[in-house]
Design a protein around this motif. Structure first.
Motif, short mmCIF file in Angstrom:
data_model
loop_
_atom_site.label_atom_id
_atom_site.label_comp_id
_atom_site.label_asym_id
_atom_site.label_seq_id
_atom_site.Cartn_x
_atom_site.Cartn_y
_atom_site.Cartn_z
N GLY A 103 0.80 -1.09 -0.01
CA GLY A 103 -0.03 -0.02 -0.04
C GLY A 103 0.85 1.21 -0.01
O GLY A 103 0.27 2.29 0.00
N GLN A 104 2.02 1.19 -0.07
CA GLN A 104 3.24 2.41 -0.01
C GLN A 104 3.59 2.48 -1.34
O GLN A 104 3.74 1.61 -2.14
CB GLN A 104 4.17 2.16 1.05
CG GLN A 104 3.66 1.98 2.57
CD GLN A 104 2.55 3.13 3.00
OE1 GLN A 104 3.12 4.37 2.82
NE2 GLN A 104 1.41 3.14 3.25
N SER A 105 4.32 3.57 -1.51
CA SER A 105 5.16 3.99 -2.71
C SER A 105 6.52 4.27 -2.24
O SER A 105 6.78 4.81 -1.02
CB SER A 105 4.61 5.20 -3.44
OG SER A 105 3.21 4.77 -3.81
N SER A 106 7.43 3.99 -3.16
CA SER A 106 8.92 4.17 -2.96
C SER A 106 9.00 5.94 -2.97
O SER A 106 8.25 6.52 -3.54
CB SER A 106 9.70 3.66 -3.81
OG SER A 106 9.83 4.13 -5.42
N LYS A 107 10.22 6.09 -2.82
CA LYS A 107 10.51 7.66 -3.13
C LYS A 107 10.90 7.83 -4.38
O LYS A 107 11.19 6.70 -5.18
CB LYS A 107 11.92 8.09 -2.09
CG LYS A 107 11.48 8.12 -0.49
CD LYS A 107 12.77 8.62 0.04
CE LYS A 107 12.63 8.62 1.63
NZ LYS A 107 13.73 8.92 2.37
N PRO A 108 10.73 8.65 -5.18
CA PRO A 108 11.06 8.94 -6.45
C PRO A 108 12.57 8.46 -6.40
O PRO A 108 13.30 8.99 -5.81
CB PRO A 108 10.83 10.61 -6.95
CG PRO A 108 9.58 10.74 -5.73
CD PRO A 108 10.00 9.97 -4.63
N THR A 109 12.85 7.55 -7.55
CA THR A 109 14.19 6.90 -7.71
C THR A 109 14.86 7.41 -8.97
O THR A 109 14.13 7.30 -9.92
CB THR A 109 14.08 5.47 -7.56
OG1 THR A 109 13.31 5.27 -6.48
CG2 THR A 109 15.57 4.71 -7.55
N ALA A 110 15.76 8.25 -8.84
CA ALA A 110 16.44 8.86 -10.18
C ALA A 110 17.21 7.71 -10.93
O ALA A 110 17.79 7.00 -10.35
CB ALA A 110 17.38 9.98 -9.81
#
Length: 134
Positions: free
Chosen positions: A102-109
């Protein structure tokens, strides 16, 4: 008495105007920041913890420009990762770390060098995907 009330009212109006102007400025800044940081989102599919699931990462192949970000959203009931590398061996190009259900990762470059970057889940290595950097 009236001579004291008029300056007080004018001061209150001026402060209210300045406060409202400041909030409007903050609101505009936030909108600009959100639009410039938006990137691609990839789903960690529901049921992907099972090797026989028809989908693991959706889409399985994604194309982005060099340096753009991808956010992985965990739509499954198990913890997952999106870790660059192949054959269950990380190569340190990118890694979401653990992403809870139910969560999302941090935006990953993504890497700045064009190419194809395979990735997998370190906890469920049958989950694989590919990022193409153009």
């Amino acid at each position: 008495m009236k001579s004291k009330i008029v300056p007080l009212v004018l001061t209150a109006l001026a402060v209210s105007f300045l406060f409202a102007s400041g909030l409007a400025g903050i609101s505009s800044y936030s909108a600009i920041a959100q639009s410039t940081t938006s990137g691609t989102t990839v789903s960690m599919a529901k049921g992907s913890q099972a090797p026989d699931n028809p989908e693991f990462y959706v889409p399985a192949e994604v194309t982005v420009k060099a340096g753009e970000t991808i956010t992985w959203k965990n739509d499954d009931t198990a913890i997952h990762t999106a870790t660059s590398g192949g054959n269950s061996t990380p190569d340190t190009k990118f890694d979401t770390s653990l992403v809870s259900p139910g969560q999302s990762s941090k935006p990953t470059a993504m890497p700045n060098e064009p190419g194809q970057y395979p990735y997998f889940c370190t906890l469920h290595p049958w989950m694989t995907g590919t990022v193409t950097v153009s």
